[in-house]
Scaffold this motif. Structure first.
Motif, PDB file in Angstrom:
ATOM      1  N   THR A   1       0.827  -1.206   0.000  1.00 33.00           N
ATOM      2  CA  THR A   1       0.000   0.000   0.000  1.00 33.00           C
ATOM      3  C   THR A   1       0.859   1.253   0.000  1.00 33.00           C
ATOM      4  N   ALA A   2       1.905   1.267   0.808  1.00 31.29           N
ATOM      5  CA  ALA A   2       2.804   2.428   0.869  1.00 31.29           C
ATOM      6  C   ALA A   2       3.580   2.601  -0.437  1.00 31.29           C
ATOM      7  N   ALA A   3       4.012   1.502  -1.032  1.00 32.62           N
ATOM      8  CA  ALA A   3       4.825   1.559  -2.252  1.00 32.62           C
ATOM      9  C   ALA A   3       4.008   1.996  -3.465  1.00 32.62           C
ATOM     10  N   GLU A   4       2.708   1.730  -3.461  1.00 31.87           N
ATOM     11  CA  GLU A   4       1.844   2.111  -4.582  1.00 31.87           C
ATOM     12  C   GLU A   4       1.770   3.617  -4.772  1.00 31.87           C
ATOM     13  N   ARG A   5       2.071   4.364  -3.732  1.00 34.73           N
ATOM     14  CA  ARG A   5       1.864   5.810  -3.749  1.00 34.73           C
ATOM     15  C   ARG A   5       3.040   6.599  -4.306  1.00 34.73           C
ATOM     16  N   VAL A   6       4.154   5.914  -4.637  1.00 31.92           N
ATOM     17  CA  VAL A   6       5.340   6.600  -5.152  1.00 31.92           C
ATOM     18  C   VAL A   6       5.981   5.779  -6.272  1.00 31.92           C
ATOM     19  N   ASP A   7       6.842   6.441  -7.018  1.00 34.19           N
ATOM     20  CA  ASP A   7       7.620   5.741  -8.042  1.00 34.19           C
ATOM     21  C   ASP A   7       8.866   5.190  -7.357  1.00 34.19           C
ATOM     22  N   ILE A   8       8.838   3.901  -7.051  1.00 33.26           N
ATOM     23  CA  ILE A   8       9.908   3.295  -6.284  1.00 33.26           C
ATOM     24  C   ILE A   8      10.220   1.915  -6.859  1.00 33.26           C
TER      25      ILE A   8
ATOM     26  N   SER B   1       9.680  14.153  12.252  1.00 35.90           N
ATOM     27  CA  SER B   1       8.840  14.012  13.451  1.00 35.90           C
ATOM     28  C   SER B   1       7.705  13.018  13.250  1.00 35.90           C
ATOM     29  N   GLU B   2       7.383  12.677  11.996  1.00 39.84           N
ATOM     30  CA  GLU B   2       6.280  11.759  11.724  1.00 39.84           C
ATOM     31  C   GLU B   2       6.603  10.335  12.159  1.00 39.84           C
ATOM     32  N   VAL B   3       5.560   9.640  12.640  1.00 44.75           N
ATOM     33  CA  VAL B   3       5.633   8.201  12.899  1.00 44.75           C
ATOM     34  C   VAL B   3       5.137   7.534  11.621  1.00 44.75           C
ATOM     35  N   LEU B   4       6.021   6.806  10.935  1.00 40.96           N
ATOM     36  CA  LEU B   4       5.676   6.282   9.619  1.00 40.96           C
ATOM     37  C   LEU B   4       5.695   4.765   9.535  1.00 40.96           C
ATOM     38  N   SER B   5       5.807   4.118  10.671  1.00 43.07           N
ATOM     39  CA  SER B   5       5.583   2.672  10.739  1.00 43.07           C
ATOM     40  C   SER B   5       5.163   2.353  12.166  1.00 43.07           C
ATOM     41  N   LEU B   6       4.421   1.286  12.316  1.00 40.09           N
ATOM     42  CA  LEU B   6       3.948   0.885  13.639  1.00 40.09           C
ATOM     43  C   LEU B   6       4.844  -0.253  14.109  1.00 40.09           C
ATOM     44  N   HIS B   7       5.900   0.129  14.799  1.00 37.38           N
ATOM     45  CA  HIS B   7       6.960  -0.769  15.240  1.00 37.38           C
ATOM     46  C   HIS B   7       6.445  -1.744  16.294  1.00 37.38           C
ATOM     47  N   ASN B   8       6.726  -3.036  16.117  1.00 39.11           N
ATOM     48  CA  ASN B   8       6.363  -4.111  17.051  1.00 39.11           C
ATOM     49  C   ASN B   8       4.856  -4.270  17.255  1.00 39.11           C
ATOM     50  N   VAL B   9       4.038  -3.678  16.414  1.00 38.39           N
ATOM     51  CA  VAL B   9       2.594  -3.719  16.624  1.00 38.39           C
ATOM     52  C   VAL B   9       2.032  -5.137  16.491  1.00 38.39           C
ATOM     53  N   LEU B  10       2.696  -6.004  15.731  1.00 38.30           N
ATOM     54  CA  LEU B  10       2.200  -7.366  15.535  1.00 38.30           C
ATOM     55  C   LEU B  10       2.875  -8.372  16.454  1.00 38.30           C
ATOM     56  N   SER B  11       3.750  -7.937  17.346  1.00 35.85           N
ATOM     57  CA  SER B  11       4.529  -8.874  18.157  1.00 35.85           C
ATOM     58  C   SER B  11       3.679  -9.655  19.154  1.00 35.85           C
ATOM     59  N   GLY B  12       2.523  -9.153  19.521  1.00 31.34           N
ATOM     60  CA  GLY B  12       1.707  -9.808  20.515  1.00 31.34           C
ATOM     61  C   GLY B  12       0.570 -10.651  19.980  1.00 31.34           C
ATOM     62  N   LEU B  13       0.579 -10.933  18.679  1.00 29.91           N
ATOM     63  CA  LEU B  13      -0.526 -11.726  18.123  1.00 29.91           C
ATOM     64  C   LEU B  13      -0.600 -13.097  18.769  1.00 29.91           C
TER      65      LEU B  13
ATOM     66  N   ASP C   1       7.185  -7.794  12.522  1.00 31.12           N
ATOM     67  CA  ASP C   1       6.052  -7.450  13.394  1.00 31.12           C
ATOM     68  C   ASP C   1       5.695  -5.964  13.274  1.00 31.12           C
ATOM     69  N   THR C   2       6.111  -5.356  12.169  1.00 26.86           N
ATOM     70  CA  THR C   2       5.924  -3.916  11.957  1.00 26.86           C
ATOM     71  C   THR C   2       5.005  -3.676  10.774  1.00 26.86           C
ATOM     72  N   ILE C   3       4.103  -2.735  10.923  1.00 26.74           N
ATOM     73  CA  ILE C   3       3.208  -2.337   9.840  1.00 26.74           C
ATOM     74  C   ILE C   3       3.677  -0.986   9.318  1.00 26.74           C
ATOM     75  N   VAL C   4       3.731  -0.880   8.001  1.00 28.07           N
ATOM     76  CA  VAL C   4       4.185   0.327   7.329  1.00 28.07           C
ATOM     77  C   VAL C   4       3.025   1.301   7.204  1.00 28.07           C
ATOM     78  N   HIS C   5       3.263   2.562   7.562  1.00 24.86           N
ATOM     79  CA  HIS C   5       2.252   3.600   7.378  1.00 24.86           C
ATOM     80  C   HIS C   5       2.153   3.904   5.887  1.00 24.86           C
ATOM     81  N   GLU C   6       0.947   4.118   5.402  1.00 27.12           N
ATOM     82  CA  GLU C   6       0.760   4.316   3.962  1.00 27.12           C
ATOM     83  C   GLU C   6       1.501   5.536   3.416  1.00 27.12           C
ATOM     84  N   ASP C   7       1.848   6.504   4.267  1.00 27.49           N
ATOM     85  CA  ASP C   7       2.544   7.716   3.822  1.00 27.49           C
ATOM     86  C   ASP C   7       4.064   7.626   3.967  1.00 27.49           C
ATOM     87  N   LEU C   8       4.581   6.490   4.391  1.00 29.61           N
ATOM     88  CA  LEU C   8       6.022   6.384   4.641  1.00 29.61           C
ATOM     89  C   LEU C   8       6.852   6.854   3.452  1.00 29.61           C
TER      90      LEU C   8
END
Length: 180
Positions: free
Chosen positions: A24-31, A160-172, A70-77
């Motif tokens: 989702t994040a990669a779709e938004r830029v030419d990368i 200053s932006e938080v652009l990924s949710l670090h360790n958010v999936l570690s507790g599944l 265990d990290t989710i990428v923010h769509e604006d990263l």
């Protein structure tokens, strides 16, 4: 831009969620993005450091990002990072702020790039900045590595932006693993 995403995989049940956020994040830029995975299902590599180093040895150009499984990428990263570096051809690294598990935000600042500070997954690094440096095989290795690379550098962009949710999936739990 060429970006190599390096992931040491110890929690394969998270990969579908991580992949979707990365896509989702990669779709938004030419990368030109390539995702490199190395599996350690027995968790024999302390903190995944040996696997990250093996993956790093395979990369010779572009940008490098160590994305934990265990990290989710923010769509604006990528939009935000590429916009920040576009005016500067020689920026060696970009560091973004990190949301901690308790909800607090650790701001991306030079003094926070240390052991138990900003995680390596909050930094995008030019491959030539890394050179022959490797991540020490210890739990503090990520912080030691990042600190060694960025210490006293004045040419790093701190966002200053938080652009990924670090360790958010570690507790599944096990039930969540089956649907992820």
């Amino acid at each position: 831009m060429k970006l190599h995403v390096l992931t040491a995989v110890t929690r394969p049940w998270n990969l579908n969620v991580v992949a979707k956020s990365l896509e989702t994040a990669a779709e938004r830029v030419d990368i030109d993005l390539s995702w490199h995975l190395r599996f350690d299902l027995g968790r024999e590599s302390l903190g995944g450091q040996a696997l990250k180093n093996e993956l790093l040895d395979e990369v010779t150009d572009g940008w490098v990002w160590f994305l934990d499984d265990d990290t989710i990428v923010h769509e604006d990263l990528f939009v935000n990072v590429w916009s920040a570096i576009a005016p500067y051809s020689d920026v060696p690294a970009v560091v973004v702020s990190q949301r901690r598990n308790d909800g607090r935000v650790l701001l991306a600042k030079p003094r926070n790039v240390c052991v138990n500070g900003i995680d390596i997954g909050q930094a995008l690094l030019r491959r030539d900045l890394i050179g022959n440096e490797r991540i020490p095989e210890s739990y503090a290795g990520d912080g030691e590595f990042l600190q060694a690379l960025l210490h006293d550098r004045q040419d790093v962009i701190y966002m200053s932006e938080v652009l990924s949710l670090h360790n958010v999936l570690s507790g599944l739990d096990v039930a969540s693993r089956q649907t992820a």
